[in-house]
Motif scaffolding. Structure first.
Motif, short mmCIF file in Angstrom:
data_model
loop_
_atom_site.label_atom_id
_atom_site.label_comp_id
_atom_site.label_asym_id
_atom_site.label_seq_id
_atom_site.Cartn_x
_atom_site.Cartn_y
_atom_site.Cartn_z
N ASP A 19 1.69 11.31 11.81
CA ASP A 19 1.87 10.21 12.77
C ASP A 19 2.93 9.20 12.34
OD1 ASP A 19 -0.03 11.29 14.45
OD2 ASP A 19 -1.64 9.94 13.80
N ASP A 20 3.41 9.29 11.11
CA ASP A 20 4.45 8.38 10.61
C ASP A 20 5.85 8.80 11.04
OD1 ASP A 20 2.61 6.77 9.20
OD2 ASP A 20 2.74 8.08 7.43
N GLY A 56 3.38 -2.81 8.60
CA GLY A 56 3.26 -1.36 8.75
C GLY A 56 4.20 -0.66 7.80
N VAL A 57 4.59 0.56 8.15
CA VAL A 57 5.44 1.37 7.29
C VAL A 57 6.84 0.76 7.21
CG1 VAL A 57 6.50 3.64 6.98
CG2 VAL A 57 4.15 3.48 7.81
N LEU A 89 0.88 -1.16 0.00
CA LEU A 89 0.00 0.00 0.00
C LEU A 89 0.92 1.21 0.00
CD1 LEU A 89 -3.04 1.02 0.61
CD2 LEU A 89 -2.15 1.34 2.91
N ILE A 90 0.66 2.15 -0.88
CA ILE A 90 1.44 3.38 -0.95
C ILE A 90 0.44 4.50 -0.71
CG2 ILE A 90 2.93 4.82 -2.38
CD1 ILE A 90 3.36 2.13 -4.05
N ARG A 91 0.68 5.25 0.36
CA ARG A 91 -0.28 6.30 0.73
C ARG A 91 0.47 7.56 1.10
NH1 ARG A 91 0.75 6.86 5.93
NH2 ARG A 91 0.89 5.09 7.35
N ILE A 142 5.45 3.80 2.35
CA ILE A 142 5.36 2.46 1.76
C ILE A 142 4.96 1.53 2.90
CG2 ILE A 142 6.58 0.61 0.56
CD1 ILE A 142 8.58 2.80 -0.41
N VAL A 143 3.82 0.87 2.75
CA VAL A 143 3.25 0.08 3.83
C VAL A 143 3.13 -1.38 3.40
CG1 VAL A 143 1.27 -0.20 5.38
CG2 VAL A 143 1.94 2.10 4.62
N LEU A 144 3.65 -2.26 4.22
CA LEU A 144 3.49 -3.70 4.05
C LEU A 144 2.40 -4.10 5.03
CD1 LEU A 144 4.65 -6.21 2.60
CD2 LEU A 144 6.33 -6.38 4.45
N SER A 145 1.31 -4.68 4.55
CA SER A 145 0.10 -4.84 5.36
C SER A 145 0.33 -5.51 6.70
CB SER A 145 -0.99 -5.56 4.58
OG SER A 145 -0.57 -6.86 4.23
N GLU A 146 1.09 -6.58 6.74
CA GLU A 146 1.25 -7.29 8.01
C GLU A 146 2.30 -6.66 8.93
OE1 GLU A 146 3.59 -9.42 4.78
OE2 GLU A 146 1.56 -8.70 4.96
#
Length: 180
Positions: free
Chosen positions: A22-23, A77-78, A15-17, A71-75
């Protein structure tokens, strides 16, 4: 989905957001890492909280180049960041990215960069994007080449995490060629 203040892009594994305030702790941990900071121009190691937060505010998406994404890896996080910077000159834009060393060599930087540039290049009607990497970071050059960048020269650059300027390899991506 993209609007003037947010976006979410998805790939097979990521996921790219837009970067969120907060990051900041994830950005501090990853980019301030002793293996990552020397590959970046403006980051120190350790990267102090006030500097990370200031960088985060400047990096927010405002619907134009000059922003960063998470750049987020679902399981997990960032796991990193990438961005489209405004470089000097009317048409000059540059791409930059970093990944948590725990996830190096797994294709995440290439996957994220490909998706990101193929989304935002056309959105901002960009014909060309620049990038560079320090010569002692050849893995970054591999990511650039895999995403279509061509070597365009060499030079010297500074990093706040290095004592002296160091050699860099310069790249250009012609987005018009990718469309053909």
């Amino acid at each position: 989905m993209i609007d003037d203040c947010s976006f979410i892009l998805t790939t097979v594994g990521l996921l790219i957001r837009e970067l969120l305030l907060d990051d900041w702790q994830a950005m501090q941990r990853i980019s301030g890492h002793t293996s990552v900071a020397p590959t970046l121009a403006t980051v120190t190691s350790p990267w102090v909280e006030d500097e990370v937060k200031t960088w985060s505010v400047r990096s927010l998406f405002r619907g134009r180049p000059g922003f960063r994404a998470a750049i987020v890896l679902s399981e997990v996080g960032v796991i990193g960041s990438l961005g489209l910077d405004k470089a000097p000159g009317p048409e000059n834009k540059s791409c930059a990215y970093f990944i948590d060393p725990a996830y190096w060599g797994q294709g995440y930087a290439t996957e994220a960069t490909w998706c990101f540039l193929n989304t935002f290049g056309p959105r901002f009607d960009l014909s060309e994007i620049g990038a560079n990497h320090f010569e002692d970071n050849p893995a970054s050059g591999a990511v650039l080449r895999k995403t279509g960048f061509k070597q365009s020269g060499s030079g010297m650059a500074k990093s706040q995490a290095r004592l002296e300027p160091a050699p860099v390899t310069l790249y250009r991506l012609n987005l018009e060629e990718l469309k053909a």
